[in-house]
Design a protein around this motif. Structure first.
Motif, PDB file in Angstrom:
ATOM      1  N   LEU A  18      32.590  -1.017   6.190  1.00  0.00           N
ATOM      2  CA  LEU A  18      33.011  -1.078   4.795  1.00  0.00           C
ATOM      3  C   LEU A  18      32.320  -0.005   3.962  1.00  0.00           C
ATOM      4  N   PRO A  94      37.007 -12.477   5.595  1.00  0.00           N
ATOM      5  CA  PRO A  94      37.082 -11.714   4.341  1.00  0.00           C
ATOM      6  C   PRO A  94      36.555 -10.282   4.480  1.00  0.00           C
ATOM      7  N   ASP A  97      39.340  -8.402   6.419  1.00  0.00           N
ATOM      8  CA  ASP A  97      40.503  -8.148   5.567  1.00  0.00           C
ATOM      9  C   ASP A  97      40.205  -7.062   4.537  1.00  0.00           C
ATOM     10  N   GLU A  98      39.020  -7.106   3.959  1.00  0.00           N
ATOM     11  CA  GLU A  98      38.624  -6.069   2.988  1.00  0.00           C
ATOM     12  C   GLU A  98      38.588  -4.701   3.656  1.00  0.00           C
ATOM     13  N   ASP A 101      42.177  -3.465   4.270  1.00  0.00           N
ATOM     14  CA  ASP A 101      42.799  -3.030   3.028  1.00  0.00           C
ATOM     15  C   ASP A 101      42.248  -1.668   2.598  1.00  0.00           C
ATOM     16  N   LEU A 102      40.959  -1.499   2.703  1.00  0.00           N
ATOM     17  CA  LEU A 102      40.326  -0.237   2.318  1.00  0.00           C
ATOM     18  C   LEU A 102      40.787   0.905   3.231  1.00  0.00           C
TER      19      LEU A 102
END
Length: 159
Positions: A18, A94, A97-98, A101-102
Motif C-alpha cells: 500500500l 480491507p 481491497d484498498e 483499488d489503488l
C-alpha cells in the motif's frame, strides 16, 4: 487455518505494498504534470522512480506468494482474496481491497500518461514530416531501412 505469524507477515506485506502503491500514484501524478508542462528532467525523474516502485511492488508480490506457498496455500489462479476468506484472515480483506483499488487507479493514470506521450510523439513526428516536405504518415522504408516519402515531395530546407 492461518497462523499468527502468517497473518502478521501478510499484513506487513500488504501495508508495504500500500505504501509503495500510494507513492506510485503520487509519482504518476507528478509525471502527468511534468508531461503537461514538458518538463523533461522531471519526466525522466518520474519515469525512473516509477520503474523503481514497480520493481519494489513486484518484489513484494513475490514475497507474498512465497509466504503463502511456505504456509501450504495453493498458487496459480487462487487469489489472495480467496485465501484470506477461506483461512480465517478476513480481517485483512480491507487492506487487500484498498490495495487493489489503488493499483487500479495507478494503472488508469499510467494509461492516461501513456496517451499523452503518444499524442506528443505523433505531433513531433508530424512536425518533422512537414519540415521534411512530406505528408505525415506517407513514408515507406527503402532497402537500406531509410524512410522515404511516397508523395514525391521535397524537404522545406536542406542541411
Amino acid at each position: 487455518m492461518a497462523t499468527p505469524a502468517l497473518r502478521e507477515g501478510l499484513a506487513e506485506l500488504l501495508r508495504a505494498e500500500l505504501a509503495r502503491a500510494g507513492r506510485l500514484r503520487e509519482v504518476l501524478a507528478l509525471e502527468r504534470d511534468a508531461l503537461g508542462r514538458r518538463g523533461f528532467p522531471a519526466i525522466e525523474q518520474a519515469a525512473a522512480e516509477k520503474e523503481r516502485l514497480i520493481a519494489a511492488l513486484e518484489s513484494l508480490a513475490e514475497r507474498q506468494t512465497a509466504l503463502l506457498r511456505a504456509a501450504g496455500f495453493p498458487g496459480g489462479n487462487t487469489s489472495l482474496r480467496d485465501n484470506l476468506q477461506k483461512t480465517g484472515m478476513a480481517d485483512l480483506l480491507p487492506l487487500w481491497d484498498e490495495l487493489q483499488d489503488l493499483l487500479r487507479r495507478c494503472r488508469q493514470q499510467n494509461l492516461v500518461n501513456g496517451g499523452v506521450i503518444e499524442m506528443s510523439r505523433r505531433f513531433a513526428r508530424d512536425v518533422l514530416a512537414t519540415l521534411r516536405g512530406t505528408v505525415p504518415g506517407s513514408e515507406v522504408y527503402d532497402r537500406c531501412g531509410e524512410r522515404r516519402p511516397t508523395d514525391g515531395s521535397e524537404p522545406l530546407a536542406t542541411a
